[in-house]
Motif scaffolding. Structure first.
Motif, PDB file in Angstrom:
ATOM      1  N   GLY A 120     -21.493  20.199 -17.325  1.00  0.00           N
ATOM      2  CA  GLY A 120     -22.704  19.585 -16.809  1.00  0.00           C
ATOM      3  C   GLY A 120     -23.341  20.358 -15.678  1.00  0.00           C
ATOM      4  N   SER A 121     -22.733  21.492 -15.314  1.00  0.00           N
ATOM      5  CA  SER A 121     -23.309  22.266 -14.216  1.00  0.00           C
ATOM      6  C   SER A 121     -24.419  23.190 -14.707  1.00  0.00           C
ATOM      7  CB  SER A 121     -22.225  23.077 -13.524  1.00  0.00           C
ATOM      8  OG  SER A 121     -21.651  23.997 -14.422  1.00  0.00           O
ATOM      9  N   GLY A 122     -24.597  23.282 -16.026  1.00  0.00           N
ATOM     10  CA  GLY A 122     -25.713  24.070 -16.553  1.00  0.00           C
ATOM     11  C   GLY A 122     -25.340  25.473 -16.975  1.00  0.00           C
ATOM     12  N   LYS A 123     -24.044  25.778 -16.961  1.00  0.00           N
ATOM     13  CA  LYS A 123     -23.671  27.163 -17.254  1.00  0.00           C
ATOM     14  C   LYS A 123     -23.901  27.535 -18.717  1.00  0.00           C
ATOM     15  CE  LYS A 123     -18.767  25.879 -17.518  1.00  0.00           C
ATOM     16  NZ  LYS A 123     -19.027  24.456 -17.830  1.00  0.00           N
ATOM     17  N   SER A 124     -23.649  26.594 -19.636  1.00  0.00           N
ATOM     18  CA  SER A 124     -23.882  26.901 -21.055  1.00  0.00           C
ATOM     19  C   SER A 124     -25.367  27.066 -21.346  1.00  0.00           C
ATOM     20  CB  SER A 124     -23.303  25.798 -21.937  1.00  0.00           C
ATOM     21  OG  SER A 124     -21.922  25.993 -22.088  1.00  0.00           O
ATOM     22  N   THR A 125     -26.181  26.257 -20.675  1.00  0.00           N
ATOM     23  CA  THR A 125     -27.631  26.399 -20.830  1.00  0.00           C
ATOM     24  C   THR A 125     -28.067  27.757 -20.303  1.00  0.00           C
ATOM     25  OG1 THR A 125     -27.719  24.053 -20.333  1.00  0.00           O
ATOM     26  CG2 THR A 125     -29.800  25.228 -20.408  1.00  0.00           C
TER      27      THR A 125
END
Lengths: 448, 303
Positions: A78-83
């Motif tokens: 949920g920290s946005g790393k995959s995005t």
């Protein structure tokens, strides 16, 4: 064919050739009005302020990845790393900001150009391997080459060498379902390597593997990276993995990058409480290196200084060992108090005859875990020397323990001096006085 | 309230009439094609002696499921022959084959379109709901007007009725393909067409085959109803038995339908899950095509 490579070498203004991937103020928002969200956030709104409009997955991410570097993006789910990683190769477009891969801006280019960039410049390894289940291992590895348009014979030959490289010799004609998780991910890694792109994106590539296999894959990745010199952007939620693999680490929280630095910088100088709290469980012994914990050398004399100077140093610092340097400041060895005492009593002056060479020397980038064994084996502090054998610092046992346990030593800011004196101050003072020469007396008097 | 009525039926009637007049030549052309296809298939099935057809059906059964199913096929078809419904059964089979092949040829591309574009999906979905829930008999009326009495209105009504699961399951299958695998295709620079051909369709095959199976089953149930508009065959027998209260004829024709249904269902279902003698041969061929591998030892014997 070389459209991308030409751009990177012929446009020094865009970015220096050492930068493989550059992210410039990247934003990604999911929702009905993403641009409005980005505008609000850029104006100072927080992620929760715009929650009613949607999710701000990535907020103002900027970084540069150097060629040949392993750049780790670390954050919880949920920290946005995959995005973030999916914006680097255009799987998801950016809401705002630009991404440059090898000098080519990949944001806002046509679908065809983007496919070209993906074929030639940037490949990817997936968390759940994402192999084509209906194809054999070798056909999976050759997939990128097939898309690049390489003929069957040629690409299978190339794929075979990659299969050997990643340690899957003999499995070329198996189906992915016949392989264990670790082996499947080797296929995934092989597929990315076979495409022969400069940049490799690895999205939680080892997270689905057993701990033992994971460690093995991490070590193999580092070996491969050293041999092939790829630029790797590695996503993980595992701090130990980040610390082990990363040349530099970007820590993400709630869509923002909160700190970018080397593993040691992040460990020793966390940017905020979040990072500090995050790193408290890390295996410090594997991340910290000799440089970051070593003490300044106090108990030191030059070889030509003579035994009396050595003995005085020992007395003043309350230690039984001093380090001896050559005239060019390189490390010569150590002398022990009993030897020096004997020498002073005998009236000899050449320290060289009693220098011992049993102190362990290590290079500055040695991990603390590798210092444990020499520390156990001898009461001597470990000497940290650079490539030219100059003594940079010492690591006494106490310092090593304190660093691994993340506590301060009992001496506080003062350096720890080890091992403690074994001969009392009075004895040494008496002997120095008994054997003193006229010149010495003058000095002693001046000191007093 | 008393006299007011929305003339919805009249509107549709007018619309159908208008279509009949304006596009009559189109429907004549479609009629020609479909009729030709039906006559051709029916000829192939009826012309050879029954034992040839039974032998071929048994061979297909053997390849698809094994010897037990082949034996069952022979017994079942023998029963149809025994109740003297052979020609009707073959005509029905021809109707089903033509209708299903056309329905599949239309529904799979529509399903792909629906999977690729959410807009298309949003448009197609209510149309499919409409087609599936509208009572099947209702299709017969306009089909009769547009194509006149005979096999063709039956086949067209069957196609419309049976198409829906083909579209739905194709869309479902493609949308259900592991997102990461599709991303992998994209990440290595594959074009959307290539991803469809090399990743999405192969991985969606089991679901699409389930859709094809459903299309064939629905076709079979509809061609019986189509007997009412003169499609003849087993449907015609059943309609006739209804009007004459002929229980014996009704059940004989009914059993023939059931036997055909079981045969078609089991064969297509077996093709869908891939674990068939044919599938094994194909897999063995695939394995032996690449360099020799000790595990693929039985392959040379089969290829």
């Amino acid at each position: 064919m070389s459209e991308i490579t030409t751009t990177s070498s012929s446009s020094p203004d865009a970015s220096s050739p050492e930068i493989a991937v550059k992210a410039h103020h990247l934003y990604k928002a999911f929702g009905r009005r993403p641009h409005e969200m980005v505008k609000k956030i850029a104006a100072g709104a927080s992620r929760s302020d715009v929650a009613h409009l949607g999710i701000a997955a990535v907020i103002d991410a900027s970084f540069e990845v150097k060629k040949g570097e392993i750049f780790v993006v670390m954050g919880l789910s949920g920290s946005g790393k995959s995005t973030l990683i999916r914006m680097l190769n255009g799987l998801w477009d950016t809401t705002s900001g630009t991404v440059t891969v090898g000098g080519t801006d990949v944001t806002g280019i046509s679908a065809k150009d983007l496919r070209d960039v993906r074929r030639k410049s940037i490949s990817m390894v997936f968390q759940h391997f994402a192999l084509l289940p209906h194809r054999t291992v070798i056909d999976n590895v050759a997939y990128g080459l097939e898309i690049q348009g390489m003929g069957r014979t040629e690409r299978l030959a190339r794929a075979q060498t990659i299969i050997d490289l990643v340690g899957l010799s003999g499995w070329a004609d198996s189906m992915p379902s016949e392989l264990s998780g670790g082996m499947q991910q080797r296929v995934g890694l092989g597929r990315a390597l076979a495409a022969d792109t400069d940049v490799l994106l690895m999205d939680e590539a080892f997270s689905a593997l057993d701990p033992l296999i994971r460690r093995e894959m991490q070590e193999q990745l580092i070996e491969l990276q050293e041999a092939l010199g790829k630029t790797i952007i590695f996503i993980t939620h595992d701090l130990n993995e980040a610390m082990f693999l990363g040349d530099r680490i970007a820590v993400m929280r709630d869509g923002r990058i909160v700190q970018i630095g080397t593993p040691e910088e992040i460990l020793t100088d966390p940017a905020n409480d979040y990072v500090a709290q995050f790193v408290q469980d890390v295996d410090r012994a594997r991340v910290l290196t000799a440089t970051s914990v070593m003490e300044p050398v106090r108990a030191v004399v030059t070889k030509t200084a003579g035994p009396r100077a050595a003995l005085r140093t020992m007395r003043d610092l309350q230690t039984s060992v001093v380090f001896v340097l050559n005239r060019d400041r390189s490390f010569a060895g150590i002398v022990r108090d009993h030897d020096v005492l004997k020498m002073v009593k005998a009236g000899d002056t050449d320290l060289r005859t009693i220098i011992r060479h049993d102190a362990t020397t290590v290079s500055p980038d040695t991990a603390l875990v590798d210092l444990v064994e020499p520390s156990v084996g001898s009461d001597l502090p470990i000497a940290v020397v650079d490539a030219r054998n100059r003594l940079l610092g010492v690591i006494p046992r106490v310092t090593l323990l304190a660093a691994i346990g993340n506590v301060t030593t009992s001496t506080g800011e003062l350096p720890v001096i080890d091992p403690p004196a074994t001969i009392s101050v009075n004895v040494i003072t008496d002997i120095l006085r008994d054997t003193e020469m006229p010149r010495d007396t003058a000095l002693e008097g001046a000191e007093a | 309230m008393n006299d007011f009525r929305i003339p919805l039926g009249t509107w549709i009637e007018t619309f159908i009439e208008w279509i009949t007049v304006t596009f009559g030549f189109v429907f004549d052309f479609i009629r020609l094609i479909v009729d030709g296809a039906f006559e051709g298939v029916a000829f192939v099935l009826v012309a050879p002696p029954f034992y040839v057809i039974i032998a071929i059906a048994a061979a297909i059964g053997l390849a698809a499921r094994g010897w037990k199913f082949a034996v069952g096929t022979v017994i079942g078809l023998g029963l149809i022959l025994g109740v003297d419904q052979w020609d009707n059964a073959m005509a029905t089979l021809a109707l089903v084959l033509v209708a299903s092949i056309i329905a599949i040829a239309v529904s799979i591309p529509l399903g792909i379109l629906a999977a690729k574009s959410s807009l298309a999906s949003q448009i197609i979905r209510p149309v499919l709901d409409f087609l599936q829930t509208m009572p099947a008999f209702v299709y017969l009326v306009p089909a009769l007007i547009l194509f006149r009495v005979g096999e063709v209105p039956g086949i067209v009504a069957t196609i419309i009725f049976a198409m829906a699961p083909g579209v739905r399951l194709t869309e479902l299958g493609i949308r259900g393909v592991d997102k990461e695998v599709v991303e992998a295709g994209q990440a290595f620079g594959a074009s959307p067409w290539r991803i469809l051909r090399q990743i999405q369709l192969p991985l969606a095959t089991p679901t699409i085959m389930a859709g094809i199976n459903q299309v064939i089953m629905l076709s079979l149930s509809m061609v019986v109803i189509a007997g009412m508009v003169g499609a003849g065959a087993l449907g015609g027998e059943i309609v006739a038995s209804l009007s004459r209260l002929d229980v014996a004829l009704g059940f004989e024709a009914g059993f023939a339908v059931v036997i055909l249904a079981i045969f078609l269902d089991r064969v297509t279902a077996a093709l869908g899950n891939g674990d068939t003698p044919i599938g094994r041969v194909l897999n063995a061929r695939k394995a032996s095509r690449s360099a020799a591998q000790p595990t693929s030892a039985p392959a040379p014997a089969l290829v």
